[in-house]
Design a protein around this motif. Structure first.
Motif, mmCIF file in Angstrom:
data_model
loop_
_atom_site.group_PDB
_atom_site.id
_atom_site.type_symbol
_atom_site.label_atom_id
_atom_site.label_comp_id
_atom_site.label_asym_id
_atom_site.label_seq_id
_atom_site.Cartn_x
_atom_site.Cartn_y
_atom_site.Cartn_z
ATOM 1 N N ALA A 1 -7.828 1.534 -7.812
ATOM 2 C CA ALA A 1 -7.673 1.952 -9.074
ATOM 3 C C ALA A 1 -8.751 2.075 -10.510
ATOM 4 O O ALA A 1 -8.899 2.064 -11.745
ATOM 5 N N GLY A 2 -9.904 2.140 -9.346
ATOM 6 C CA GLY A 2 -11.099 2.133 -10.005
ATOM 7 C C GLY A 2 -11.520 0.619 -10.916
ATOM 8 O O GLY A 2 -13.132 0.989 -11.484
ATOM 9 N N LYS A 3 -11.282 -0.637 -9.719
ATOM 10 C CA LYS A 3 -11.341 -1.300 -10.474
ATOM 11 C C LYS A 3 -12.396 -2.136 -9.367
ATOM 12 O O LYS A 3 -12.384 -1.106 -7.802
ATOM 13 N N LEU A 4 -13.394 -2.407 -9.258
ATOM 14 C CA LEU A 4 -14.639 -3.802 -8.511
ATOM 15 C C LEU A 4 -13.469 -4.318 -7.888
ATOM 16 O O LEU A 4 -12.567 -5.580 -7.592
ATOM 17 N N PRO A 5 -13.673 -4.723 -6.284
ATOM 18 C CA PRO A 5 -12.585 -5.881 -5.639
ATOM 19 C C PRO A 5 -13.448 -7.368 -6.347
ATOM 20 O O PRO A 5 -14.510 -7.445 -6.454
ATOM 21 N N VAL A 6 -12.769 -8.023 -6.322
ATOM 22 C CA VAL A 6 -12.890 -9.530 -6.325
ATOM 23 C C VAL A 6 -13.973 -10.073 -5.727
ATOM 24 O O VAL A 6 -14.641 -10.977 -6.065
ATOM 25 N N LEU B 1 1.049 -1.314 -0.004
ATOM 26 C CA LEU B 1 -0.509 0.294 -0.249
ATOM 27 C C LEU B 1 0.869 1.548 0.184
ATOM 28 O O LEU B 1 0.217 2.276 -0.169
ATOM 29 N N ALA B 2 2.083 0.916 0.671
ATOM 30 C CA ALA B 2 2.809 2.460 0.360
ATOM 31 C C ALA B 2 3.321 2.962 -0.933
ATOM 32 O O ALA B 2 2.726 4.558 -0.131
ATOM 33 N N GLY B 3 2.833 2.717 -1.913
ATOM 34 C CA GLY B 3 3.143 3.923 -2.444
ATOM 35 C C GLY B 3 1.635 3.889 -3.633
ATOM 36 O O GLY B 3 1.120 4.741 -4.680
ATOM 37 N N GLN C 1 -22.708 4.492 12.313
ATOM 38 C CA GLN C 1 -23.168 6.194 11.915
ATOM 39 C C GLN C 1 -21.199 6.335 11.464
ATOM 40 O O GLN C 1 -21.676 7.593 10.708
ATOM 41 N N LEU C 2 -20.082 5.493 10.902
ATOM 42 C CA LEU C 2 -19.431 5.690 10.539
ATOM 43 C C LEU C 2 -19.497 6.432 9.002
ATOM 44 O O LEU C 2 -19.232 6.851 8.333
ATOM 45 N N PHE C 3 -20.686 5.344 8.839
ATOM 46 C CA PHE C 3 -21.112 5.928 6.635
ATOM 47 C C PHE C 3 -22.126 6.778 6.877
ATOM 48 O O PHE C 3 -21.315 7.045 5.416
ATOM 49 N N GLU C 4 -22.583 7.437 7.273
ATOM 50 C CA GLU C 4 -23.486 8.292 7.325
ATOM 51 C C GLU C 4 -22.070 10.071 7.325
ATOM 52 O O GLU C 4 -23.241 10.469 6.242
ATOM 53 N N GLY C 5 -20.945 10.104 7.348
ATOM 54 C CA GLY C 5 -20.497 10.913 6.915
ATOM 55 C C GLY C 5 -19.488 10.820 6.537
ATOM 56 O O GLY C 5 -18.349 11.971 6.263
ATOM 57 N N ALA C 6 -18.553 9.779 5.500
ATOM 58 C CA ALA C 6 -17.435 8.802 5.389
ATOM 59 C C ALA C 6 -17.501 9.769 3.510
ATOM 60 O O ALA C 6 -18.428 8.255 3.134
ATOM 61 N N TRP C 7 -18.267 10.880 3.426
ATOM 62 C CA TRP C 7 -17.844 11.120 1.732
ATOM 63 C C TRP C 7 -17.798 10.776 1.136
ATOM 64 O O TRP C 7 -17.504 10.314 -0.700
ATOM 65 N N THR C 8 -16.180 10.696 0.968
ATOM 66 C CA THR C 8 -14.915 10.158 0.511
ATOM 67 C C THR C 8 -14.286 8.380 0.038
ATOM 68 O O THR C 8 -14.163 8.552 -0.502
ATOM 69 N N LEU C 9 -15.265 7.795 1.252
ATOM 70 C CA LEU C 9 -15.162 6.403 1.127
ATOM 71 C C LEU C 9 -16.276 6.098 0.394
ATOM 72 O O LEU C 9 -17.019 5.216 0.423
ATOM 73 N N ARG C 10 -14.447 4.770 0.032
ATOM 74 C CA ARG C 10 -15.225 3.828 -1.143
ATOM 75 C C ARG C 10 -15.544 2.192 -1.070
ATOM 76 O O ARG C 10 -16.678 2.126 -1.623
ATOM 77 N N ALA C 11 -14.724 1.601 0.115
ATOM 78 C CA ALA C 11 -14.568 0.349 0.304
ATOM 79 C C ALA C 11 -14.787 -0.291 1.555
ATOM 80 O O ALA C 11 -13.652 0.568 2.067
ATOM 81 N N VAL D 1 -2.417 -9.364 2.933
ATOM 82 C CA VAL D 1 -1.494 -8.977 0.951
ATOM 83 C C VAL D 1 -3.157 -8.862 0.597
ATOM 84 O O VAL D 1 -3.467 -8.308 -0.208
ATOM 85 N N GLY D 2 -4.574 -9.656 1.431
ATOM 86 C CA GLY D 2 -5.709 -10.489 0.784
ATOM 87 C C GLY D 2 -6.056 -8.499 0.363
ATOM 88 O O GLY D 2 -7.343 -8.481 -0.558
ATOM 89 N N ALA D 3 -5.944 -8.236 1.747
ATOM 90 C CA ALA D 3 -7.334 -7.214 2.245
ATOM 91 C C ALA D 3 -6.581 -5.969 1.426
ATOM 92 O O ALA D 3 -7.263 -4.923 0.259
ATOM 93 N N ALA D 4 -5.201 -6.228 1.125
ATOM 94 C CA ALA D 4 -3.672 -4.830 0.439
ATOM 95 C C ALA D 4 -4.516 -4.776 -0.858
ATOM 96 O O ALA D 4 -4.466 -3.590 -1.381
ATOM 97 N N GLY D 5 -4.158 -6.269 -1.648
ATOM 98 C CA GLY D 5 -4.625 -6.426 -2.496
ATOM 99 C C GLY D 5 -6.470 -6.055 -2.908
ATOM 100 O O GLY D 5 -6.052 -5.193 -4.301
ATOM 101 N N GLU D 6 -7.077 -5.983 -2.070
ATOM 102 C CA GLU D 6 -8.622 -5.687 -2.391
ATOM 103 C C GLU D 6 -8.558 -3.927 -2.884
ATOM 104 O O GLU D 6 -9.541 -3.465 -3.105
ATOM 105 N N ALA D 7 -7.938 -3.544 -1.798
ATOM 106 C CA ALA D 7 -7.923 -1.885 -1.878
ATOM 107 C C ALA D 7 -7.562 -1.078 -2.892
ATOM 108 O O ALA D 7 -7.477 -0.089 -3.331
ATOM 109 N N LEU D 8 -6.048 -1.596 -3.772
ATOM 110 C CA LEU D 8 -5.218 -1.476 -4.404
ATOM 111 C C LEU D 8 -6.110 -1.432 -5.808
ATOM 112 O O LEU D 8 -6.440 -1.077 -6.693
ATOM 113 N N LEU D 9 -7.076 -2.246 -6.034
ATOM 114 C CA LEU D 9 -8.321 -2.434 -6.623
ATOM 115 C C LEU D 9 -9.040 -2.035 -7.105
ATOM 116 O O LEU D 9 -9.455 -0.798 -8.167
ATOM 117 N N VAL D 10 -9.689 -1.448 -5.755
ATOM 118 C CA VAL D 10 -10.983 -0.360 -6.015
ATOM 119 C C VAL D 10 -9.571 1.161 -5.526
ATOM 120 O O VAL D 10 -10.718 1.855 -6.865
#
Length: 326
Positions: A302-307, A18-20, A54-64, A291-300
């Motif tokens: 990058a504009g992709k849907l998670p596996v 996730l560093a980059g 309530q975390l989801f109510e104001g997290a306007w930038t949250l993708r996943a 590693v699995g969670a990081a891989g899904e985060a990188l997909l999202v």
């Protein structure tokens, strides 16, 4: 730069992935207020603790919201979906770790490990060795598996091929059984099994599944092992059965209240093994989950849907929020 909030530190391999891609931030505390506040400007949340709706109510930038593991009970699915947030998980990667824990717990109970270790340390060699006369072998017993997902199948494989156990199982789908596994109803399973292993998810149907009535159906020497979720068991009924010596013992890794409060009755039984929700945690599984969670985060990112998208009904809403996504 994207902001990735993780409720807990990640394996170094996952952090390096996730560093980059963005700034990885570890939550400063796990209470609802702190998580809600720190998720407000996050793009991704990696989850190893219960998220408040309530975390989801104001997290306007949250993708996943990406579960570091398999169980989704830590993520309020309705709130996430209503907010247009993708929910993903990393299934099956800790199944071997959990299955090995199950066999460790069964062996420890059958070999009276708690009292042997205690008396050996406190009273000496012969006092510890005295308990060996009541030890039992694992081979030839019937192990009943409740829930035949990745964990249940891993338990069944080790039980059959490693310890010569008879394996029966119950599952919602009653799909074709794996080799050497027989399907039973839940009531028949608790009646016939010497070792009952709970591997099912927590759902409205499984909450309280191991009820007072079902505990009463168990064999007098039966062992109950829970690596699913605490509320699957009626605690009061299990405590009563242990107090009255109506079952052989239990190994519990999960509880309705976590952490388990000091002085809880479960701590008072010699034939109960308590572990702090660690069955699926090993160095190897933490790497795979991270590693699995990081891989899904990188997909999202990058504009992709998670596996492993777990709320596909959210896709249209999500794409309206983030039109650049595929």
């Amino acid at each position: 730069m994207a902001r990735i909030l993780s409720t807990h530190p990640l394996h170094p391999h996952a952090s390096a992935m996730l560093a980059g891609a963005g700034q990885l931030v570890i939550a400063s505390a796990l209470d609802a207020g702190t998580l809600t506040r720190e998720a407000k400007d996050a793009d991704i949340v990696i989850v190893r603790a219960h998220l408040p709706p309530q975390l989801f109510e104001g997290a306007w930038t949250l993708r996943a919201a990406i579960r570091h593991g398999a169980g989704l009970d830590m993520i309020p699915m309705e709130a996430a979906t209503a907010a247009g947030v993708l929910v993903a998980n990393v299934p099956a990667v800790n199944a071997r770790s959990v299955a090995e824990h199950v066999m460790f717990a069964a062996l420890a109970l059958l070999r009276n490990f708690r009292v042997v270790d205690r008396d050996l340390r406190a009273k000496g060699w012969l006092a510890g060795r005295e308990h060996a006369n009541a030890n039992s072998e694992l081979a030839g017993r019937t192990i009943g598996i409740v829930g035949l997902g990745a964990v249940g199948q891993a338990v069944g494989h080790i039980a059959t091929h490693g310890f010569d156990l008879n394996v029966v199982a119950t599952t919602r789908s009653m799909q074709p059984a794996p080799d050497k596994v027989g399907f039973l109803s839940i009531d028949a399973l608790v009646e016939q099994s010497d070792i009952i292993v709970l591997c099912c998810p927590l759902t409205p149907e499984t909450r309280g599944l191991i009820s007072r009535e079902r505990i009463a159906r168990m064999k007098p020497h039966a062992l109950l092992i829970n690596v699913s979720r605490g509320p699957v068991i009626d605690d009061d009924a299990l405590i009563e059965a242990l107090q009255k010596h109506r079952i052989g013992g239990a190994a519990l890794d999960v509880f309705s209240t976590q952490p388990l409060p000091p002085g809880h009755p479960y701590f008072g039984f010699d034939n109960v093994i308590i572990t702090p929700h660690m069955a699926g945690i090993t160095e190897e599984s933490m790497m795979r989950m991270g590693v699995g969670a990081a891989g899904e985060a990188l997909l999202v990112l990058a504009g992709k849907l998670p596996v492993n998208l777990r709320n596909p009904e959210v896709i249209d809403h999500y794409r309206r929020r983030f039109p650049e996504s595929d």
